[in-house]
Design an enzyme around this catalytic site. Structure first.
Site, short mmCIF file in Angstrom:
data_model
loop_
_atom_site.label_atom_id
_atom_site.label_comp_id
_atom_site.label_asym_id
_atom_site.label_seq_id
_atom_site.Cartn_x
_atom_site.Cartn_y
_atom_site.Cartn_z
N CYS A 13 1.13 -1.10 0.43
CA CYS A 13 -0.04 0.31 0.02
C CYS A 13 1.05 0.99 -0.56
O CYS A 13 1.19 1.45 1.06
CB CYS A 13 -1.10 -0.13 1.31
N CYS B 286 -0.36 4.41 2.16
CA CYS B 286 -0.29 3.92 3.74
C CYS B 286 1.63 3.89 4.18
O CYS B 286 0.88 4.41 4.72
CB CYS B 286 -0.73 2.56 3.83
N ASP B 287 1.99 3.49 3.19
CA ASP B 287 3.34 3.62 4.05
C ASP B 287 4.63 4.43 3.29
O ASP B 287 5.87 4.04 3.41
CB ASP B 287 3.77 2.27 3.50
#
Ligand code: NAP
Length: 309
Positions: A133, A136-137
């Protein structure tokens, strides 16, 4: 025990659309949101191909709007993951934690989850430099050199997005042809921060003993040569696996685990319909998922009219 008219499993595009339509048909749908509420759109960035948004819309905003719209008409949402389903008798039985939920009909919109490479040290490094992701990261790798694996639209999108943070992104693909759409491929190719490495597979990710990603063990498929390639992160964009395991043995699946449907959304069990990425291996778009969610909802209405509530 209360018997619902319809339960929707999953809260991505297909699930919310099914919920909207069944709510407006006064069927008071219960939506079980699953492990990853909002599905894949909640993990994406700008969506440019969902009609109605000439300037595009952020994936999480689009999915939240869908949820609000369905809730406005009475759809009920519940967090949680369905661990077991019994489709052999009516009403159908679903296990959600210790609770059993009964429903006359079922709309399966459980989507698909990110595919992993299955490398020896991959699982140990998830969250420590291995990720599926980018949204997300990505932030954790500001100023670092990182890699993205895959040759489809997801990989192109991730690589392009990650250049916001990383000093360099190397996109590694096992072939020298790409299945990504031309526009996404061209966008990645014209980004000076993205380098392409083709005909290359990842044999392992290192270094689990340091609890961080330091390099990838790569193998060139043409020369057969292996080498360690220094990198701070490995983002995977290699597709998805349909979330249909709990229906194994009860519904038909194809060789890759997608639920088999006829007439778009019918499973082999009357009253059980499937829509979105869990049954669509061909289109897999937000708009087609929404469309099939609508079809499943309309079929639920018809089915309940025929068999009675
Ligand atoms: P995909 O199109 O199935 O592409 C998966 C890629 O990963 C392929 O290049 C495949 O290589 C590679 N791959 C698969 N397993 C691998 C393995 N074990 N080792 C190495 N490489 C592997 O999946 P996707 O990119 O997630 O796209 C899925 C659907 O969503 C598509 O319909 C796409 O158009 C859509 N999508 C659209 C957008 C957008 O328009 N904004 C964004 C993302 C996704 P091969 O090519 O060699 O098989």
């Amino acid at each position: 025990m209360d018997i619902r008219d319809v339960v929707v499993i999953g809260s991505g595009c297909a699930g919310h659309t099914a919920a909207l339509y069944t709510a407006r048909a006064n069927l008071k749908p219960l939506v079980l949101e699953g492990h990853q509420p909002g599905g894949q759109l909640s993990l994406t960035t700008l969506v440019e191909n969902f009609p109605g948004f000439p300037d595009g819309i952020q994936g999480p905003e689009l999915i939240e709007n869908m949820r609000k719209q369905a809730a406005r008409f009475g759809a009920e949402y519940r967090m949680g993951h369905v661990s077991k389903a019994n489709l052999s008798k009516r009403p159908f039985e679903l296990s959600l934690g210790k609770e059993t939920i009964l429903s006359r009909t079922l709309i399966i919109a459980s989507g698909a989850s990110a595919r992993w490479l299955g490398l020896p040290n991959e699982q140990a490094l998830i969250g420590r430099g291995v990720s599926s992701c980018a949204t997300c990261d990505g932030f954790f790798f500001s100023g670092k050199e990182i890699t993205v694996i895959g040759g489809g639209d997801s990989a192109m999108e991730e690589a392009t997005f990650l250049t916001r943070f990383a000093s360099k992104v190397t996109l590694i693909h096992r072939r020298d042809e790409f299945r990504a759409s031309k526009i996404m491929l061209d966008r990645a190719r014209s980004n000076s921060k993205i380098a392409f490495m083709t005909d290359t597979v990842v044999d392992d990710v290192l270094d689990a003993s340091k609890q961080e990603v330091t390099s990838l063990r790569l193998r060139n498929l043409k020369s057969g040569k292996s080498r360690d390639f220094p990198t701070s992160a490995m983002f995977l964009g290699i597709g998805h696996i349909p979330n249909a395991k709990i229906f194994e043995g009860q519904l038909d699946t194809d060789a890759d685990g997608y639920l088999v449907t006829t007439k778009n959304v019918f499973t082999k069990v009357p009253g059980v319909f499937a829509c979105g990425d869990v049954q669509d291996r061909r289109y897999r778009q937000a708009i087609t998922a929404a469309g099939s969610g609508c079809m499943a909802a309309l079929e639920v209405e018809k089915y309940l009219e025929e068999v009675g509530h």
